[in-house]
Write a protein that holds these residues in place. Structure first.
Motif, PDB file in Angstrom:
ATOM      1  N   LEU A  60       0.830  -1.204   0.000  1.00  0.00           N
ATOM      2  CA  LEU A  60       0.000   0.000   0.000  1.00  0.00           C
ATOM      3  C   LEU A  60       0.869   1.260   0.000  1.00  0.00           C
ATOM      4  CD1 LEU A  60      -2.771  -1.024   2.576  1.00  0.00           C
ATOM      5  CD2 LEU A  60      -3.161  -0.436   0.175  1.00  0.00           C
ATOM      6  N   ILE A  61       1.925   1.250   0.799  1.00  0.00           N
ATOM      7  CA  ILE A  61       2.832   2.395   0.847  1.00  0.00           C
ATOM      8  C   ILE A  61       3.528   2.585  -0.491  1.00  0.00           C
ATOM      9  CG2 ILE A  61       4.989   3.231   1.880  1.00  0.00           C
ATOM     10  CD1 ILE A  61       4.065   1.903   4.505  1.00  0.00           C
ATOM     11  N   ALA A  62       3.855   1.465  -1.154  1.00  0.00           N
ATOM     12  CA  ALA A  62       4.557   1.524  -2.442  1.00  0.00           C
ATOM     13  C   ALA A  62       3.659   1.989  -3.584  1.00  0.00           C
ATOM     14  CB  ALA A  62       5.161   0.162  -2.768  1.00  0.00           C
ATOM     15  N   GLY A  63       2.341   2.054  -3.327  1.00  0.00           N
ATOM     16  CA  GLY A  63       1.441   2.570  -4.360  1.00  0.00           C
ATOM     17  C   GLY A  63       0.454   1.568  -4.919  1.00  0.00           C
ATOM     18  N   GLU A  64       0.507   0.323  -4.476  1.00  0.00           N
ATOM     19  CA  GLU A  64      -0.431  -0.684  -4.977  1.00  0.00           C
ATOM     20  C   GLU A  64      -1.815  -0.447  -4.385  1.00  0.00           C
ATOM     21  OE1 GLU A  64      -2.046  -2.987  -7.158  1.00  0.00           O
ATOM     22  OE2 GLU A  64       0.136  -3.336  -7.323  1.00  0.00           O
ATOM     23  N   ARG A  65      -2.828  -0.442  -5.257  1.00  0.00           N
ATOM     24  CA  ARG A  65      -4.188  -0.186  -4.795  1.00  0.00           C
ATOM     25  C   ARG A  65      -5.153  -1.293  -5.199  1.00  0.00           C
ATOM     26  NH1 ARG A  65      -1.437   2.635  -2.437  1.00  0.00           N
ATOM     27  NH2 ARG A  65      -1.448   4.918  -2.210  1.00  0.00           N
ATOM     28  N   ASP A  66      -4.756  -2.208  -6.071  1.00  0.00           N
ATOM     29  CA  ASP A  66      -5.636  -3.284  -6.536  1.00  0.00           C
ATOM     30  C   ASP A  66      -5.880  -4.268  -5.395  1.00  0.00           C
ATOM     31  OD1 ASP A  66      -6.868  -5.479  -7.702  1.00  0.00           O
ATOM     32  OD2 ASP A  66      -5.767  -5.272  -9.587  1.00  0.00           O
ATOM     33  N   PRO A  67      -7.125  -4.410  -4.925  1.00  0.00           N
ATOM     34  CA  PRO A  67      -7.407  -5.308  -3.799  1.00  0.00           C
ATOM     35  C   PRO A  67      -7.006  -6.749  -4.068  1.00  0.00           C
ATOM     36  CG  PRO A  67      -9.278  -3.872  -4.238  1.00  0.00           C
ATOM     37  CD  PRO A  67      -8.333  -3.701  -5.383  1.00  0.00           C
ATOM     38  N   ALA A  68      -7.192  -7.212  -5.309  1.00  0.00           N
ATOM     39  CA  ALA A  68      -6.853  -8.596  -5.632  1.00  0.00           C
ATOM     40  C   ALA A  68      -5.343  -8.819  -5.532  1.00  0.00           C
ATOM     41  CB  ALA A  68      -7.357  -8.944  -7.034  1.00  0.00           C
TER      42      ALA A  68
ATOM     43  N   PHE B 152       1.929   8.183   3.668  1.00  0.00           N
ATOM     44  CA  PHE B 152       2.958   8.931   4.405  1.00  0.00           C
ATOM     45  C   PHE B 152       2.853   8.661   5.907  1.00  0.00           C
ATOM     46  CE2 PHE B 152       3.885  12.700   6.975  1.00  0.00           C
ATOM     47  CZ  PHE B 152       5.246  12.843   6.713  1.00  0.00           C
ATOM     48  N   LEU B 153       1.632   8.779   6.438  1.00  0.00           N
ATOM     49  CA  LEU B 153       1.445   8.555   7.872  1.00  0.00           C
ATOM     50  C   LEU B 153       1.755   7.109   8.263  1.00  0.00           C
ATOM     51  CD1 LEU B 153      -1.816  10.600   8.591  1.00  0.00           C
ATOM     52  CD2 LEU B 153       0.537  11.184   9.206  1.00  0.00           C
ATOM     53  N   LEU B 154       1.335   6.163   7.410  1.00  0.00           N
ATOM     54  CA  LEU B 154       1.582   4.753   7.711  1.00  0.00           C
ATOM     55  C   LEU B 154       3.081   4.458   7.755  1.00  0.00           C
ATOM     56  CD1 LEU B 154       0.427   1.953   8.240  1.00  0.00           C
ATOM     57  CD2 LEU B 154       0.284   1.598   5.756  1.00  0.00           C
ATOM     58  N   THR B 155       3.835   5.082   6.878  1.00  0.00           N
ATOM     59  CA  THR B 155       5.292   4.908   6.863  1.00  0.00           C
ATOM     60  C   THR B 155       5.904   5.349   8.192  1.00  0.00           C
ATOM     61  OG1 THR B 155       5.382   5.251   4.475  1.00  0.00           O
ATOM     62  CG2 THR B 155       7.431   5.541   5.707  1.00  0.00           C
ATOM     63  N   GLN B 156       5.486   6.510   8.676  1.00  0.00           N
ATOM     64  CA  GLN B 156       6.024   7.025   9.936  1.00  0.00           C
ATOM     65  C   GLN B 156       5.626   6.132  11.118  1.00  0.00           C
ATOM     66  OE1 GLN B 156       8.117   9.525   9.328  1.00  0.00           O
ATOM     67  NE2 GLN B 156       7.363   9.312   7.238  1.00  0.00           N
ATOM     68  N   MET B 157       4.387   5.681  11.102  1.00  0.00           N
ATOM     69  CA  MET B 157       3.901   4.855  12.209  1.00  0.00           C
ATOM     70  C   MET B 157       4.609   3.510  12.256  1.00  0.00           C
ATOM     71  SD  MET B 157      -0.192   5.663  12.000  1.00  0.00           S
ATOM     72  CE  MET B 157      -0.822   7.335  12.214  1.00  0.00           C
ATOM     73  N   LEU B 158       4.766   2.883  11.096  1.00  0.00           N
ATOM     74  CA  LEU B 158       5.444   1.588  11.061  1.00  0.00           C
ATOM     75  C   LEU B 158       6.910   1.727  11.446  1.00  0.00           C
ATOM     76  CD1 LEU B 158       3.925  -0.090   7.869  1.00  0.00           C
ATOM     77  CD2 LEU B 158       3.368  -0.518  10.275  1.00  0.00           C
ATOM     78  N   ARG B 159       7.506   2.864  11.081  1.00  0.00           N
ATOM     79  CA  ARG B 159       8.897   3.105  11.465  1.00  0.00           C
ATOM     80  C   ARG B 159       9.015   3.182  12.989  1.00  0.00           C
ATOM     81  NH1 ARG B 159      11.004   7.929   8.255  1.00  0.00           N
ATOM     82  NH2 ARG B 159      10.754   6.376   6.591  1.00  0.00           N
TER      83      ARG B 159
END
Length: 306
Positions: free
Chosen positions: A74-82, A113-120
């Motif tokens: 998701l962070i890398a840009g993938e949006r296709d649910p399948a 962006f927020l997910l990246t910071q949180m996971l870090r």
């Protein structure tokens, strides 16, 4: 002198030796780090909910291998649910259809962006926890045998044993009985009154929050075991509720810890899950059931089975 002040004077003062103080500082900091990581993980789940990504509904541990792979995509840009669902691993692959539906949302670059910071932060705190735990293990030294004896108690693992030892110490001579230890720890059933009538109250009061937390966790873990403590937890939970069972088993763990630490030669011996059944008087049990049925308005006639 008021009773409160008198009780406080009777409570033994505790100035731990240096080894215990060091261990306590480390174990408490580890607990605080765990709380910080839990809070950050909750922020992650809230962020995903905001993006309509229902990952936690399908995945039991969103921060496991499958969940982290999906969040990285998701962070890398993938949006296709399948495509995202296809990143699932192990038994989770059997839930691909549900996972595809759960991953159909509106995840944006802002969320990324927020997910990246949180996971870090989650990873950073995880690394800190491992470092502190390694320091705790290195500090054991002469305390290792005591930790090993406490580790034998059902529900108490090595980490829990270290935490219990850090909070109560190794010197049980200041507690004349295990009841004194439970009272000092404020982990015992209490009694309250309302309008002059006593009301049962199961709780640990305003005692040591670090000790209460680990005893509660150990009690719940013990309740899942096929042991005397596990059976006792289940018996109390059925009759009085889980909260009272936690307090009762937590107190039992303290009593066992007192016995093990009072005598270096003592070893834990489990009484077994069938302890209560073996000691139950059959005739007494029959009379109890008859009284219960009669209280409900039934007339009971007992006929021996063929």
């Amino acid at each position: 002198m008021c009773k409160v002040a008198e009780r406080q004077m009777l409570r033994p003062s505790f100035v731990p030796p240096p080894a215990i103080r060091v261990l306590r500082d480390l174990t408490r900091y580890r607990v605080d780090l765990l709380a910080a990581r839990t809070a950050e993980k909750q922020r992650v789940e809230k962020l995903l909910e905001d993006a309509l990504i229902k990952l936690s509904v399908v995945v039991s541990d969103p921060f496991g291998a499958s969940g982290r792979a999906i969040m990285a995509a998701l962070i890398a840009g993938e949006r296709d649910p399948a495509v995202l669902a296809d990143l699932a691993r192990g038994s989770l692959r059997s839930k691909t259809a549900r996972l595809t539906e759960a991953l159909t949302g509106r995840f944006t670059e802002h969320h990324g962006f927020l997910l990246t910071q949180m996971l870090r932060r989650v990873d950073g705190i995880t690394a800190d926890i491992a470092t502190v735990q390694a320091r705790i293990d290195a500090q054991m030294g002469e305390l290792a045998p005591a930790v090993a004896r406490l580790d034998a108690i059902p529900g108490v693992g090595p980490v829990a044993a270290q935490m219990i030892l850090a909070e109560i110490g190794t010197d049980m001579s200041r507690f004349p009985t295990p009841g004194h230890l439970a009272s000092w720890a404020r982990f015992a059933p209490g009694v309250s009154e309302s309008a002059g009538r006593p009301k049962g109250h199961a709780g640990s009061g305003h005692g040591n929050p670090y000790l209460a937390r680990i005893l509660g966790e150990a009690a719940v873990s013990a309740g899942r075991t096929d042991t005397f403590l596990g059976e006792r937890y289940r018996r109390i939970a059925r009759r009085r509720g889980k909260n009272r069972a936690i307090v009762a088993i937590g107190r039992s763990i303290l009593v066992i810890a007192w016995a093990l630490l009072s005598d270096e030669q003592a070893q834990f011996v489990d009484l077994g899950p069938d302890y209560y059944a073996a000691r139950t008087n059959p005739e007494r049990k029959v009379r109890q059931h008859v009284r219960e049925l009669q209280a409900l308005g039934y007339s009971v006639t007992l006929n021996p089975a063929a």
